[in-house]
Design an enzyme around this catalytic site. Structure first.
Site, PDB file in Angstrom:
ATOM      1  N   GLY A 287     -83.941  -8.969-114.018  1.00 55.80           N
ATOM      2  CA  GLY A 287     -84.438  -8.032-112.994  1.00 55.80           C
ATOM      3  C   GLY A 287     -83.325  -7.598-112.054  1.00 55.80           C
ATOM      4  O   GLY A 287     -83.552  -7.335-110.871  1.00 55.80           O
TER       5      GLY A 287
ATOM      6  N   ALA B  84     -81.631  -4.947-111.589  1.00 53.01           N
ATOM      7  CA  ALA B  84     -81.625  -3.629-110.940  1.00 53.01           C
ATOM      8  C   ALA B  84     -82.782  -3.470-109.958  1.00 53.01           C
ATOM      9  O   ALA B  84     -82.947  -2.415-109.357  1.00 53.01           O
ATOM     10  CB  ALA B  84     -81.684  -2.519-111.990  1.00 53.01           C
ATOM     11  N   GLY B  85     -83.576  -4.524-109.782  1.00 57.10           N
ATOM     12  CA  GLY B  85     -84.706  -4.460-108.840  1.00 57.10           C
ATOM     13  C   GLY B  85     -84.219  -4.666-107.410  1.00 57.10           C
ATOM     14  O   GLY B  85     -83.011  -4.761-107.144  1.00 57.10           O
TER      15      GLY B  85
ATOM     16  N   ASN C  33     -92.484 -14.180-109.125  1.00 59.13           N
ATOM     17  CA  ASN C  33     -93.781 -14.827-108.843  1.00 59.13           C
ATOM     18  C   ASN C  33     -94.778 -14.715-109.973  1.00 59.13           C
ATOM     19  O   ASN C  33     -94.723 -13.754-110.727  1.00 59.13           O
ATOM     20  CB  ASN C  33     -94.373 -14.204-107.578  1.00 59.13           C
ATOM     21  CG  ASN C  33     -93.795 -14.853-106.342  1.00 59.13           C
ATOM     22  OD1 ASN C  33     -93.586 -16.062-106.331  1.00 59.13           O
ATOM     23  ND2 ASN C  33     -93.533 -14.044-105.332  1.00 59.13           N
TER      24      ASN C  33
ATOM     25  N   ASP D 171     -89.306 -19.785 -97.761  1.00 58.71           N
ATOM     26  CA  ASP D 171     -90.305 -20.356 -96.849  1.00 58.71           C
ATOM     27  C   ASP D 171     -89.634 -21.323 -95.869  1.00 58.71           C
ATOM     28  O   ASP D 171     -89.947 -21.337 -94.683  1.00 58.71           O
ATOM     29  CB  ASP D 171     -91.395 -21.077 -97.657  1.00 58.71           C
ATOM     30  CG  ASP D 171     -91.924 -20.180 -98.770  1.00 58.71           C
ATOM     31  OD1 ASP D 171     -92.457 -19.114 -98.449  1.00 58.71           O
ATOM     32  OD2 ASP D 171     -91.768 -20.532 -99.963  1.00 58.71           O
TER      33      ASP D 171
ATOM     34  N   HIS E  96     -95.300 -21.943-103.833  1.00 57.90           N
ATOM     35  CA  HIS E  96     -94.804 -20.787-103.065  1.00 57.90           C
ATOM     36  C   HIS E  96     -95.940 -19.760-103.040  1.00 57.90           C
ATOM     37  O   HIS E  96     -95.990 -18.834-103.849  1.00 57.90           O
ATOM     38  CB  HIS E  96     -93.551 -20.193-103.702  1.00 57.90           C
ATOM     39  CG  HIS E  96     -93.209 -18.848-103.091  1.00 57.90           C
ATOM     40  ND1 HIS E  96     -92.769 -18.712-101.810  1.00 57.90           N
ATOM     41  CD2 HIS E  96     -93.290 -17.595-103.580  1.00 57.90           C
ATOM     42  CE1 HIS E  96     -92.590 -17.443-101.530  1.00 57.90           C
ATOM     43  NE2 HIS E  96     -92.908 -16.734-102.582  1.00 57.90           N
TER      44      HIS E  96
HETATM   45  P1  NAI Z   1     -88.732  -5.270-108.168  1.00 56.09           P
HETATM   46  O1  NAI Z   1     -89.951  -4.726-108.820  1.00 56.09           O
HETATM   47  O2  NAI Z   1     -87.974  -4.416-107.202  1.00 56.09           O
HETATM   48  O3  NAI Z   1     -87.695  -5.736-109.269  1.00 56.09           O
HETATM   49  C1  NAI Z   1     -88.074  -6.482-110.380  1.00 56.09           C
HETATM   50  C2  NAI Z   1     -87.171  -6.068-111.505  1.00 56.09           C
HETATM   51  O4  NAI Z   1     -87.470  -6.885-112.612  1.00 56.09           O
HETATM   52  C3  NAI Z   1     -87.356  -4.605-111.925  1.00 56.09           C
HETATM   53  O5  NAI Z   1     -86.106  -3.941-111.892  1.00 56.09           O
HETATM   54  C4  NAI Z   1     -87.922  -4.721-113.345  1.00 56.09           C
HETATM   55  O6  NAI Z   1     -87.441  -3.692-114.180  1.00 56.09           O
HETATM   56  C5  NAI Z   1     -87.393  -6.085-113.769  1.00 56.09           C
HETATM   57  N1  NAI Z   1     -88.161  -6.726-114.832  1.00 56.09           N
HETATM   58  C6  NAI Z   1     -89.501  -6.706-115.061  1.00 56.09           C
HETATM   59  N2  NAI Z   1     -89.799  -7.406-116.168  1.00 56.09           N
HETATM   60  C7  NAI Z   1     -88.629  -7.909-116.625  1.00 56.09           C
HETATM   61  C8  NAI Z   1     -88.290  -8.703-117.748  1.00 56.09           C
HETATM   62  N3  NAI Z   1     -89.217  -9.124-118.624  1.00 56.09           N
HETATM   63  N4  NAI Z   1     -86.997  -9.025-117.934  1.00 56.09           N
HETATM   64  C9  NAI Z   1     -86.060  -8.588-117.081  1.00 56.09           C
HETATM   65  N5  NAI Z   1     -86.310  -7.818-115.998  1.00 56.09           N
HETATM   66  C10 NAI Z   1     -87.586  -7.485-115.781  1.00 56.09           C
HETATM   67  O7  NAI Z   1     -89.177  -6.629-107.493  1.00 56.09           O
HETATM   68  P2  NAI Z   1     -88.360  -7.535-106.451  1.00 56.09           P
HETATM   69  O8  NAI Z   1     -88.723  -7.120-105.068  1.00 56.09           O
HETATM   70  O9  NAI Z   1     -86.935  -7.563-106.838  1.00 56.09           O
HETATM   71  O10 NAI Z   1     -89.060  -8.953-106.695  1.00 56.09           O
HETATM   72  C11 NAI Z   1     -88.884  -9.648-107.911  1.00 56.09           C
HETATM   73  C12 NAI Z   1     -89.791 -10.863-107.979  1.00 56.09           C
HETATM   74  O11 NAI Z   1     -89.476 -11.798-106.959  1.00 56.09           O
HETATM   75  C13 NAI Z   1     -91.288 -10.532-107.783  1.00 56.09           C
HETATM   76  O12 NAI Z   1     -92.028 -11.289-108.722  1.00 56.09           O
HETATM   77  C14 NAI Z   1     -91.573 -11.029-106.388  1.00 56.09           C
HETATM   78  O13 NAI Z   1     -92.935 -11.369-106.219  1.00 56.09           O
HETATM   79  C15 NAI Z   1     -90.687 -12.250-106.361  1.00 56.09           C
HETATM   80  N6  NAI Z   1     -90.396 -12.775-105.025  1.00 56.09           N
HETATM   81  C16 NAI Z   1     -90.310 -14.134-104.889  1.00 56.09           C
HETATM   82  C17 NAI Z   1     -90.045 -14.707-103.679  1.00 56.09           C
HETATM   83  C18 NAI Z   1     -89.971 -16.201-103.534  1.00 56.09           C
HETATM   84  O14 NAI Z   1     -89.792 -16.663-102.396  1.00 56.09           O
HETATM   85  N7  NAI Z   1     -90.065 -17.015-104.574  1.00 56.09           N
HETATM   86  C19 NAI Z   1     -89.844 -13.887-102.477  1.00 56.09           C
HETATM   87  C20 NAI Z   1     -89.903 -12.467-102.725  1.00 56.09           C
HETATM   88  C21 NAI Z   1     -90.179 -11.945-103.965  1.00 56.09           C
END
Ligand code: NAI
Length: 329
Positions: free
Chosen positions: A11, A13-14, A133, A161, A189
């Site tokens: 992920g 590029a997210g 998540n 957290d 979490h």
């Molecule tokens: P985002 O949607 O901006 O980026 C996620 C990226 O993952 C996207 O670029 C997407 O193309 C890519 N992706 C999706 N499926 C994939 C796969 N099978 N293989 C590789 N890449 C894949 O989301 P963001 O904001 O970057 O968040 C990512 C994750 O982190 C979410 O699940 C979010 O809930 C989680 N998160 C966890 C936290 C924690 O404290 N544990 C805190 C904040 C977010």
């Protein structure tokens, strides 16, 4: 030149990925003399955006960046090949009207493949941090699909957290955040997590004594930490990204160095049964690292209030485990 440490980021590029990879490349995490090679993994539609991330990495001219390999998520073994660290950020976000159970089922298959590919291709010393998540249960799925990887190598992220909780305590007491130590996040979490103020210290003194307001801990501190992610979404219109990336890097740094005497850090790891948690669950604990592996801090006594909180988050994780039992090979 030293052999580069290879770090895979899914992920990449997210939003979190974008806040993460530049800091990994900059030398901040592994030191100014340690080259880093980044394996950046994305789903096919996001590969053009990943090209842009690579261009920007080039344009930073980091002396510590030894190279970048971009990999399509259909070829995960290439993505994890020889990696010493794997940061699993990529996952499908929760959509409108989706229940937590639906999200678990949607993301589950990503993590079975992730576990298998990490086992097949990564370096012998690989360590994995799951951020995507629901991170505890995603980590549980990946770990169970990689039975040859020692179980102490798996972490799900509760550091965000912990950092949120430390700042609340620092602000309430009027102290700097570095005065706050021993802040444990127990369990999942999620909104059931238990940020345990009873072990926290401020300038070496128990936080409950310094703050002296039991109602504030129970009625404000705990819900604010539990719901901070939702509050950020409400304010920003997007979920925590820079602070989540920062916490992922803090987790790597904490796991990769010796924990200071008397302190601990928070991450969810494979339970050995400590504190009555089912063995094998990925449960948030206070940990002490020797730089390679960790021990769970022992001997913490929980009063009835704390026990109830821990039981609630434990029950949620048991339910999540039951939802994905067919994916736990
Ligand atoms: P985002 O949607 O901006 O980026 C996620 C990226 O993952 C996207 O670029 C997407 O193309 C890519 N992706 C999706 N499926 C994939 C796969 N099978 N293989 C590789 N890449 C894949 O989301 P963001 O904001 O970057 O968040 C990512 C994750 O982190 C979410 O699940 C979010 O809930 C989680 N998160 C966890 C936290 C924690 O404290 N544990 C805190 C904040 C977010």
């Amino acid at each position: 030149m030293k052999k580069p440490i290879r770090v895979a980021v899914t992920g990449a590029a997210g939003n979190i990925g974008y806040a993460l990879v530049f800091r990994l490349a900059s030398g901040e995490v592994f030191g100014p003399d340690q080259p880093v090679h980044l394996n950046l993994i994305e789903i096919p539609p996001a590969l053009p955006a990943l090209d842009g991330v690579e261009m920007e990495l080039d344009d930073c001219a980091f002396s510590t960046l030894a190279g970048v390999t971009k990999v399509d998520s259909d070829h995960l073994e290439d993505g994890f090949a020889d990696c010493n660290w794997v940061l699993c950020v990529g996952s499908i976000p929760r959509g409108k009207g989706m229940e937590r159970g639906d999200l678990i089922r949607v993301n589950g298959p990503i993590f079975t493949n992730t576990g298998k590919a990490i086992q097949a291709a990564s370096a012998d010393d690989v360590r994995i941090v799951v951020v995507g998540n629901p991170c505890n249960t995603n980590c549980l799925i990946a770990m169970n699909n990689a039975p040859d990887i020692p179980r102490d190598r798996w972490y799900a992220m509760t550091m965000l957290d912990q950092n949120r909780a430390k700042t609340q305590l620092a602000q309430k007491s009027g102290q700097g955040v570095s005065a706050v130590k021993r802040m444990a996040i127990w369990g999942n979490h999620s909104a059931t997590q238990f940020p345990d103020f009873s072990t926290a210290t401020i300038n070496g003194k128990p936080a409950p004594e310094v703050i002296g307001d039991d109602a504030w801990f129970k009625d404000e501190f705990i819900p604010v930490v539990q719901k901070r992610g939702a509050a950020v979404i409400q304010a920003r219109g997007a979920s925590s990204a820079a602070s989540a990336a920062n916490a992922a890097l803090d987790t790597v740094k904490a796991a990769n160095s010796k924990t200071a005497d008397g302190d601990f850090f928070s991450a969810a790891v494979c339970s050995d049964g400590s504190y009555g948690v089912d063995e094998g669950l990925i449960f948030g604990y206070p940990l002490i690292s020797d730089g390679t592996t960790w021990k769970i801090e022992q001997g913490i006594e929980h009063d009835e209030f704390a026990q109830q909180k821990i039981e609630a988050t434990l029950n949620e994780l048991r339910e999540e485990r039951d939802t994905v039992k067919d994916l736990l090979a």
